[in-house]
Design a protein around this motif. Structure first.
Motif, mmCIF file in Angstrom:
data_model
loop_
_atom_site.group_PDB
_atom_site.id
_atom_site.type_symbol
_atom_site.label_atom_id
_atom_site.label_comp_id
_atom_site.label_asym_id
_atom_site.label_seq_id
_atom_site.Cartn_x
_atom_site.Cartn_y
_atom_site.Cartn_z
ATOM 1 N N GLY A 10 0.814 -1.204 0.000
ATOM 2 C CA GLY A 10 0.000 0.000 0.000
ATOM 3 C C GLY A 10 0.847 1.252 0.000
ATOM 4 N N LEU A 11 0.165 2.387 0.150
ATOM 5 C CA LEU A 11 0.813 3.698 0.205
ATOM 6 C C LEU A 11 0.812 4.167 1.657
ATOM 7 N N VAL A 12 1.986 4.419 2.199
ATOM 8 C CA VAL A 12 2.121 4.866 3.578
ATOM 9 C C VAL A 12 3.102 6.027 3.630
ATOM 10 N N SER A 17 4.183 1.706 9.393
ATOM 11 C CA SER A 17 4.428 0.266 9.347
ATOM 12 C C SER A 17 3.477 -0.406 8.365
ATOM 13 N N LEU A 18 3.925 -1.530 7.819
ATOM 14 C CA LEU A 18 3.107 -2.394 6.983
ATOM 15 C C LEU A 18 3.484 -3.832 7.280
ATOM 16 N N ARG A 19 2.528 -4.751 7.112
ATOM 17 C CA ARG A 19 2.833 -6.169 7.186
ATOM 18 C C ARG A 19 2.428 -6.840 5.882
ATOM 19 N N LEU A 20 3.390 -7.399 5.217
ATOM 20 C CA LEU A 20 3.142 -8.153 3.993
ATOM 21 C C LEU A 20 2.922 -9.621 4.332
ATOM 22 N N SER A 21 2.061 -10.243 3.556
ATOM 23 C CA SER A 21 1.818 -11.678 3.691
ATOM 24 C C SER A 21 2.106 -12.376 2.371
ATOM 25 N N SER A 85 9.092 1.534 10.741
ATOM 26 C CA SER A 85 9.939 2.704 10.467
ATOM 27 C C SER A 85 10.287 2.792 8.986
ATOM 28 N N LEU A 86 9.275 2.681 8.148
ATOM 29 C CA LEU A 86 9.506 2.667 6.705
ATOM 30 C C LEU A 86 10.113 3.974 6.216
ATOM 31 N N LYS A 87 10.958 3.855 5.208
ATOM 32 C CA LYS A 87 11.632 4.997 4.599
ATOM 33 C C LYS A 87 11.257 5.069 3.124
ATOM 34 N N PRO A 88 11.346 6.246 2.514
ATOM 35 C CA PRO A 88 11.046 6.347 1.079
ATOM 36 C C PRO A 88 11.878 5.383 0.237
ATOM 37 N N GLU A 89 13.102 5.105 0.650
ATOM 38 C CA GLU A 89 13.950 4.196 -0.121
ATOM 39 C C GLU A 89 13.501 2.739 -0.020
ATOM 40 N N ASP A 90 12.503 2.453 0.809
ATOM 41 C CA ASP A 90 11.923 1.103 0.866
ATOM 42 C C ASP A 90 10.864 0.899 -0.222
ATOM 43 N N THR A 91 10.550 1.939 -0.970
ATOM 44 C CA THR A 91 9.547 1.859 -2.026
ATOM 45 C C THR A 91 9.951 0.862 -3.106
ATOM 46 N N GLY A 92 8.976 0.061 -3.538
ATOM 47 C CA GLY A 92 9.222 -0.895 -4.604
ATOM 48 C C GLY A 92 8.150 -1.962 -4.636
ATOM 49 N N VAL A 93 8.270 -2.853 -5.596
ATOM 50 C CA VAL A 93 7.409 -4.026 -5.639
ATOM 51 C C VAL A 93 8.085 -5.123 -4.815
ATOM 52 N N TYR A 94 7.366 -5.663 -3.878
ATOM 53 C CA TYR A 94 7.897 -6.703 -3.001
ATOM 54 C C TYR A 94 7.399 -8.067 -3.466
ATOM 55 N N GLN A 119 2.853 -3.884 -4.375
ATOM 56 C CA GLN A 119 3.502 -2.563 -4.393
ATOM 57 C C GLN A 119 3.509 -1.944 -3.002
ATOM 58 N N VAL A 120 4.674 -1.464 -2.613
ATOM 59 C CA VAL A 120 4.835 -0.683 -1.383
ATOM 60 C C VAL A 120 5.373 0.678 -1.777
ATOM 61 N N THR A 121 4.670 1.731 -1.393
ATOM 62 C CA THR A 121 5.093 3.089 -1.682
ATOM 63 C C THR A 121 5.155 3.865 -0.380
ATOM 64 N N VAL A 122 6.320 4.424 -0.095
ATOM 65 C CA VAL A 122 6.523 5.185 1.130
ATOM 66 C C VAL A 122 6.783 6.630 0.755
ATOM 67 N N SER A 123 5.914 7.518 1.186
ATOM 68 C CA SER A 123 6.074 8.936 0.879
ATOM 69 C C SER A 123 6.802 9.644 2.015
ATOM 70 N N SER A 124 7.531 10.691 1.652
ATOM 71 C CA SER A 124 8.322 11.429 2.659
ATOM 72 C C SER A 124 7.499 12.514 3.313
#
Length: 124
Positions: A10-12, A17-21, A85-94, A119-124
């Motif tokens: 998702g977009l955070v 935080s996010l939890r992927l399954s 503690s997600l960072k913008p540089e964590d953005t990407g397809v997981y 898709q994980v998108t982390v905005s600053s």
């Protein structure tokens, strides 16, 4: 091979935080070591984390250590990636991936089954 389906992206905002399954099909899930990879736009797919078939051993990319936690529930044939503690540089397809047996090498080519990605998108 095992079939894999990721969810939970998702977009955070930064520091969220996010939890992927990663849900697996097939009764041989317990035999597989499982990994998470990610791919940012214009970049190669990279290793994020891996967990052994029993769940007793894990390994992480240096930049996600202490922020991400990989786990698995073999009874539910599902793997997870808790991302804090997600960072913008964590953005990407997981992507989740599986391999039997785990060789100790964590290149994408070392893994034999893949999900479609989330898709994980982390905005600053």
């Amino acid at each position: 091979q095992v079939q894999l389906v990721e969810s939970g992206g998702g977009l955070v905002q930064a520091w969220d935080s996010l939890r992927l399954s990663c849900a697996a099909s097939g009764r041989t899930f317990n035999n597989y070591a499982m990994g998470w990879f990610r791919q940012a736009p214009g970049k190669e797919r990279e290793f994020v984390a891996v967990i052994s078939s029993s769940g007793s051993a894990t390994s992480y990319k240096d930049s996600v250590k202490a922020r991400f936690t990989i786990s698995r529930d073999n009874a539910k044939i599902t793997m997870y990636l808790q991302m804090d503690s997600l960072k913008p540089e964590d953005t990407g397809v997981y992507y989740c991936a599986a391999v039997d047996p785990l060789s100790g090498s964590y290149y994408p080519s070392d893994f034999e089954s893949w999900g479609q990605g989330t898709q994980v998108t982390v905005s600053s």
